[in-house]
Design an enzyme around this catalytic site. Structure first.
Site, PDB file in Angstrom:
ATOM      1  N   ASP A 372       9.216  -3.340 -20.992  1.00 51.58           N
ATOM      2  CA  ASP A 372       7.837  -2.951 -20.758  1.00 51.58           C
ATOM      3  C   ASP A 372       6.989  -3.726 -21.761  1.00 51.58           C
ATOM      4  O   ASP A 372       7.486  -4.149 -22.806  1.00 51.58           O
ATOM      5  CB  ASP A 372       7.636  -1.442 -20.947  1.00 51.58           C
ATOM      6  CG  ASP A 372       6.409  -0.925 -20.220  1.00 51.58           C
ATOM      7  OD1 ASP A 372       6.568  -0.197 -19.226  1.00 51.58           O
ATOM      8  OD2 ASP A 372       5.283  -1.256 -20.640  1.00 51.58           O
ATOM      9  N   CYS A 447       3.711   3.115  -5.851  1.00 53.77           N
ATOM     10  CA  CYS A 447       2.692   4.160  -5.800  1.00 53.77           C
ATOM     11  C   CYS A 447       1.445   3.669  -5.068  1.00 53.77           C
ATOM     12  O   CYS A 447       0.396   4.311  -5.120  1.00 53.77           O
ATOM     13  CB  CYS A 447       2.329   4.636  -7.201  1.00 53.77           C
ATOM     14  SG  CYS A 447       1.675   3.341  -8.286  1.00 53.77           S
TER      15      CYS A 447
END
Length: 489
Positions: A372, A447
């Site tokens: 990340d 999403c």
């Protein structure tokens, strides 16, 4: 859940339409649109039959073949509407009178003038069908090769689709009468709606932000004033652990110092024993961003602990976690089944956050590496690896599109990949990296149906889409979440 189709959206019969929030409205009388045929005025009343729901949950109908967007209406309804704006391409209107109502209409319990409950007037089985249809609409727009044959599985819903949001992130402002309000803004406005109740919110988070608002008001601590860019406290953020019931409270402030902060902390601790920590996030000035770069602990625990599928995760205030823990557990179980890992597989967990997905999958894999770009998240992820006694996972700071080729050059080539990108979808460079490295097993958690469909245009050049499984992470909203299982061609 009942998977019978409550309405027929006629998939593919109309184009996928999205309009920006800053639509070019025209309030001038007697304006004629560019097609020379459809002429409306703001204030006109029209009779519209609603054909389907758009990606934001708004009703879509047609006035003389011109697409018309109307919030709060449902397919098959016949509605008298009033024009509020228009452009060359579309009309915007609001319902005035219902001539015919849908059998799927139910009475909402919340104030629908704010976001987050825009589908509450639609019966829950029909919401689930809508969320299968919305991915179909996106595929129809972007048309990745073979999309007509993709298996779109019925949406996995919740048994009790309320009280699921584990975090409240509410601005606090002073009203004209001098009282304080905490709640949400009306869409595209700076009008704050005070929210004593909200059915989708976990009761503990609402209790905390409401009582903290009262304490701030009683103490006379100045809250943020956008017009003059002064005052102290901007936003109250409360996140609850489903596992422990503890609540992590963050005060987002305009100033480095909170007036009477010691007394404030003492009163919160006294009145709200469920609050296990209080943090301050410094975010000065008039910005649309909720979080600033610096967070400090005022009192209590460093982390909030949550449990998902038997794994525990420490969450610092800014750490990302899905807002619906119950459905998150189901989401991860679906990802585990879709990847079908073996102990010989090397797995990459891209967009890893605090490592919830990779750590949940570690028992099935030989080795897990995640990444990340947020250093604090990777610190949390590696601590979560230790806390869960996982000895085959490690997390790194950096973009996936750089680390994956670097690892391959060093001889570490992944057999499996799981990605869970933000709403913007896959980074262009990562998409190219996936197409070059071609991991055998690949699952995409999305999403945003639009960016997923866009990414599929390239990904289907290398992969077949086995199925798309929609999962209702956000009941009563138009938000979509789903999993794509790929097989390499």
């Amino acid at each position: 859940m009942d998977n019978k189709k409550p309405y027929n959206p006629k998939r593919g019969s109309k184009p996928y339409v999205s309009r920006g929030t800053n639509a070019n409205k025209n309030n001038n009388k007697n304006r004629q649109t560019a097609d020379g045929q459809v002429k409306v005025e703001v204030g006109d009343k029209l009779l519209i039959t609603i054909k389907r729901l758009g990606i934001n949950g708004e009703g879509i109908g047609y006035y003389k073949r011109k697409i018309t967007f109307i919030p709060g209406v449902l397919p098959e309804e016949v509605v008298e509407v009033q024009v509020t704006g228009f452009s060359n391409k579309f009309i915007e209107a609001v319902p005035v009178k219902f001539k015919k109502k849908s059998p799927n209409r139910v009475t909402p319990v919340d104030d629908q003038s704010v976001g987050g409950v825009e589908l509450e007037h639609l019966a829950y089985p029909a919401q689930l069908e809508f969320k299968r249809d919305v991915i179909a609409q996106a595929l129809e727009k972007f048309r990745p090769a073979g999309f007509e044959k993709f298996e779109l599985r019925p949406t996995i819903g919740m048994e009790h689709p309320e009280g699921y949001r584990n975090k409240a992130q509410f601005p606090i402002r002073e009203m004209k009468d001098g009282s304080l309000s905490v709640g949400m803004y009306k869409p595209n406005s700076h009008f704050l709606v005070d929210l004593p109740t909200l059915s989708t919110q976990h009761p503990a988070t609402l209790k905390v932000v409401r009582l903290v608002k009262d304490i701030i008001e009683d103490m006379g601590i100045p809250v943020y004033d956008e017009k003059h860019d002064d005052g102290s406290i901007k936003t109250l953020i409360a996140r609850v652990s489903e596992a422990t019931g503890n609540v992590q409270l963050t005060l987002v402030t305009n100033n480095r110092e909170i007036p009477d902060v010691d007394e404030l902390v003492a009163l919160i601790h006294q009145e709200l024993p469920e609050v296990s920590s209080i943090h301050q996030n410094y975010n000065p000035g008039t910005t649309s961003l909720i979080w600033g770069p610096k967070t400090t602990k005022l009192w209590g625990d460093d982390y909030l602990t949550e449990t998902l599928n038997g794994k525990t995760f420490k969450l610092s205030p800014r750490a990302f976690l899905q807002l619906n823990p119950k459905q998150t557990e189901r989401l991860y179980k679906e990802a585990i089944a879709a990847l079908d890992l073996t102990h010989a597989d090397k797995l990459i967990d891209a967009y890893a956050g605090v490592g919830t997905i990779g750590i949940s999958l570690a028992d099935q894999a030989g080795e897990v590496r995640g990444m990340d770009t947020v250093p604090e998240a990777i610190t949390d992820a590696n601590q979560n690896v230790i806390d869960n006694h996982v000895d085959n996972a490690k997390y790194f700071v950096g973009p996936a599109e750089e680390l994956i080729p670097q690892w391959a050059d060093e001889g570490w080539v992944a057999d499996a990949l799981v990605v869970d990108p933000p709403r913007t979808g896959l980074d262009d460079n990562l998409r190219r990296t996936i197409l070059e490295t071609k991991p055998d097993k690949f699952v995409y958690i999305s999403c945003n149906e639009s960016t997923l469909a866009r990414d599929l245009v390239d990904l289907v050049k290398v992969y077949n889409v086995d199925y798309i499984q929609s999962i209702d992470m956000f009941p009563q909203t138009a938000r979509w979440e789903g999993i794509v299982k790929f097989t390499k061609k």
